[in-house]
Design a protein around this motif. Structure first.
Motif, PDB file in Angstrom:
ATOM      1  N   PRO A 154      15.413 -11.892  39.321  1.00 45.91           N
ATOM      2  CA  PRO A 154      14.240 -11.024  39.996  1.00 45.91           C
ATOM      3  C   PRO A 154      14.016  -9.526  39.782  1.00 45.91           C
ATOM      4  O   PRO A 154      12.988  -9.201  39.763  1.00 45.91           O
ATOM      5  N   GLY A 155      15.191  -9.130  39.991  1.00 49.42           N
ATOM      6  CA  GLY A 155      15.262  -7.325  39.600  1.00 49.42           C
ATOM      7  C   GLY A 155      14.330  -6.826  38.303  1.00 49.42           C
ATOM      8  O   GLY A 155      14.084  -6.387  38.167  1.00 49.42           O
ATOM      9  N   PHE A 156      14.812  -7.764  36.983  1.00 50.39           N
ATOM     10  CA  PHE A 156      14.413  -7.657  36.344  1.00 50.39           C
ATOM     11  C   PHE A 156      12.701  -7.918  35.763  1.00 50.39           C
ATOM     12  O   PHE A 156      11.931  -6.888  35.290  1.00 50.39           O
ATOM     13  N   ILE A 157      12.332  -8.744  36.771  1.00 53.29           N
ATOM     14  CA  ILE A 157      10.777  -9.062  36.237  1.00 53.29           C
ATOM     15  C   ILE A 157      10.090  -8.394  37.423  1.00 53.29           C
ATOM     16  O   ILE A 157       8.878  -7.815  36.650  1.00 53.29           O
ATOM     17  N   ALA A 158      10.776  -7.558  38.598  1.00 53.56           N
ATOM     18  CA  ALA A 158       9.982  -6.751  39.230  1.00 53.56           C
ATOM     19  C   ALA A 158       9.952  -4.909  38.718  1.00 53.56           C
ATOM     20  O   ALA A 158       9.166  -4.460  38.443  1.00 53.56           O
ATOM     21  N   ALA A 159      10.768  -4.809  36.998  1.00 58.33           N
ATOM     22  CA  ALA A 159      10.656  -3.869  36.923  1.00 58.33           C
ATOM     23  C   ALA A 159       9.520  -3.643  35.874  1.00 58.33           C
ATOM     24  O   ALA A 159       8.515  -3.046  35.430  1.00 58.33           O
ATOM     25  N   GLN A 160       9.728  -5.154  35.090  1.00 58.26           N
ATOM     26  CA  GLN A 160       8.545  -5.501  33.823  1.00 58.26           C
ATOM     27  C   GLN A 160       6.735  -5.133  34.686  1.00 58.26           C
ATOM     28  O   GLN A 160       6.441  -4.771  34.366  1.00 58.26           O
ATOM     29  N   ALA A 161       7.077  -5.816  35.503  1.00 56.08           N
ATOM     30  CA  ALA A 161       5.609  -5.903  36.223  1.00 56.08           C
ATOM     31  C   ALA A 161       4.836  -4.652  37.276  1.00 56.08           C
ATOM     32  O   ALA A 161       4.376  -4.251  37.129  1.00 56.08           O
ATOM     33  N   ALA A 162       6.513  -4.018  37.031  1.00 54.29           N
ATOM     34  CA  ALA A 162       5.828  -2.876  38.270  1.00 54.29           C
ATOM     35  C   ALA A 162       5.216  -1.628  36.624  1.00 54.29           C
ATOM     36  O   ALA A 162       4.745  -0.762  37.225  1.00 54.29           O
ATOM     37  N   ALA A 163       5.766  -1.829  35.368  1.00 48.86           N
ATOM     38  CA  ALA A 163       5.964  -1.482  34.648  1.00 48.86           C
ATOM     39  C   ALA A 163       4.261  -1.535  34.181  1.00 48.86           C
ATOM     40  O   ALA A 163       3.617  -1.066  33.897  1.00 48.86           O
ATOM     41  N   THR A 164       4.360  -2.857  33.951  1.00 44.14           N
ATOM     42  CA  THR A 164       2.870  -3.853  33.425  1.00 44.14           C
ATOM     43  C   THR A 164       1.910  -2.982  34.354  1.00 44.14           C
ATOM     44  O   THR A 164       0.455  -2.282  33.909  1.00 44.14           O
ATOM     45  N   LEU A 165       1.317  -2.678  36.328  1.00 42.09           N
ATOM     46  CA  LEU A 165       1.039  -2.144  36.615  1.00 42.09           C
ATOM     47  C   LEU A 165       0.620  -1.132  36.595  1.00 42.09           C
ATOM     48  O   LEU A 165      -0.398  -0.138  36.673  1.00 42.09           O
ATOM     49  N   PHE A 166       1.819   0.069  36.456  1.00 46.79           N
ATOM     50  CA  PHE A 166       1.555   1.327  36.222  1.00 46.79           C
ATOM     51  C   PHE A 166       0.690   1.367  35.135  1.00 46.79           C
ATOM     52  O   PHE A 166       0.193   2.960  35.023  1.00 46.79           O
ATOM     53  N   VAL A 167       1.001   0.812  34.069  1.00 46.74           N
ATOM     54  CA  VAL A 167       0.142   1.195  32.792  1.00 46.74           C
ATOM     55  C   VAL A 167      -1.109   1.218  32.549  1.00 46.74           C
ATOM     56  O   VAL A 167      -2.134   1.314  32.353  1.00 46.74           O
ATOM     57  N   ILE A 168      -1.572  -0.630  33.269  1.00 50.95           N
ATOM     58  CA  ILE A 168      -3.041  -0.726  33.580  1.00 50.95           C
ATOM     59  C   ILE A 168      -4.035   0.357  34.589  1.00 50.95           C
ATOM     60  O   ILE A 168      -4.653   0.777  34.237  1.00 50.95           O
ATOM     61  N   ALA A 169      -2.749   0.739  35.409  1.00 52.00           N
ATOM     62  CA  ALA A 169      -3.390   1.681  36.517  1.00 52.00           C
ATOM     63  C   ALA A 169      -3.893   3.212  35.860  1.00 52.00           C
ATOM     64  O   ALA A 169      -4.945   4.009  35.446  1.00 52.00           O
ATOM     65  N   MET A 170      -2.831   3.876  34.584  1.00 50.57           N
ATOM     66  CA  MET A 170      -3.145   4.882  33.900  1.00 50.57           C
ATOM     67  C   MET A 170      -4.334   4.763  33.061  1.00 50.57           C
ATOM     68  O   MET A 170      -5.244   5.449  32.978  1.00 50.57           O
TER      69      MET A 170
END
Length: 232
Positions: free
Chosen positions: A194-210
């Motif tokens: 779960p920690g890995f997936i949460a980090a991957q999801a956060a990075a994806t959302l960050f890229v989309i937000a940018m």
């Protein structure tokens, strides 16, 4: 290409990718005789080479995502419908699990296993966020620079990220889930998944937000330019 062909390509491509990741990890560890650096070198080179082949051959059929994070990005860009996004992710996760089982079968290991390798902590989570962000940036910038070279860009990036990230760059939720099902060199303890997936999801959302911010900025600049141009 048809939707069915695209889904089959995502299933088969992700399965092949995991068979390469896990299989080369097993082979590398066996031949390295305890030398973890040599095992990781074998693992990273095989993964990079495999990615280049898989993306080059399957991109015309499905886009060769093999990764829910990549599919989410292309869905936001309007290049994948929400229905296809769900189907892609289902095929990616299913294919990843099948690929792990195939690797076990090839090396005469028990098919059903549970990952036991501990991969947790701030450094690991930060590494996964960086690895995922870097992968998505590589794809986006690669598409602008030279579309035909994207397979090479991604393969080279992942090979490098195996070495410069503490987590060895999973950068893929489907891969993370599947690797929790192997107690081999490439495995991860299911509690750490779960920690890995949460980090991957956060990075994806960050890229989309940018990307959203950049798009909004460009729209505002165009509107101002149009308004100024219409003034007497």
């Amino acid at each position: 290409m048809t939707r069915r062909a695209a889904l089959v390509a995502e299933l088969a491509g992700t399965a092949a990718l995991l068979a390469i990741v896990v299989g080369s990890g097993i082979m590398g560890e066996r031949l390295a005789m305890g030398n973890a650096a040599v095992a990781l070198l074998a693992n990273s080179l095989a993964t990079g080479a495999g990615l280049f082949v898989l993306i080059s051959t399957l991109a015309p059929i499905s886009g060769a995502h093999f990764n829910p994070a990549v599919s989410c990005l292309f869905c936001w860009r309007g290049e994948l419908s929400k229905g296809d996004l769900v189907a892609y992710i289902a095929m990616q996760v299913t294919g990843a699990v099948l690929g792990v089982w195939l690797a076990h079968a090839m090396f005469d290991l028990p098919i059903l296993q549970a990952g036991a390798k501990v991969r947790t902590g701030t450094g690991q989570w930060t590494s996964e966020a960086v690895a995922t962000l870097g992968l998505l940036a590589t794809i986006l910038l690669g598409l602008k620079a030279n579309t035909k070279s994207v397979p090479a860009f991604v393969a080279c990036y992942i090979t490098a990220a195996y070495w410069f990230t503490a987590s060895t760059s999973f950068a893929n939720p489907a891969v993370t889930i599947a690797r929790s099902l192997t107690d081999t060199f490439a495995g991860i303890r299911w509690l750490d998944m779960p920690g890995f997936i949460a980090a991957q999801a956060a990075a994806t959302l960050f890229v989309i937000a940018m990307l959203k911010l950049n798009s909004a900025t460009k729209s505002a600049e165009n509107e101002i330019s149009t308004t100024v141009g219409s003034l007497p």
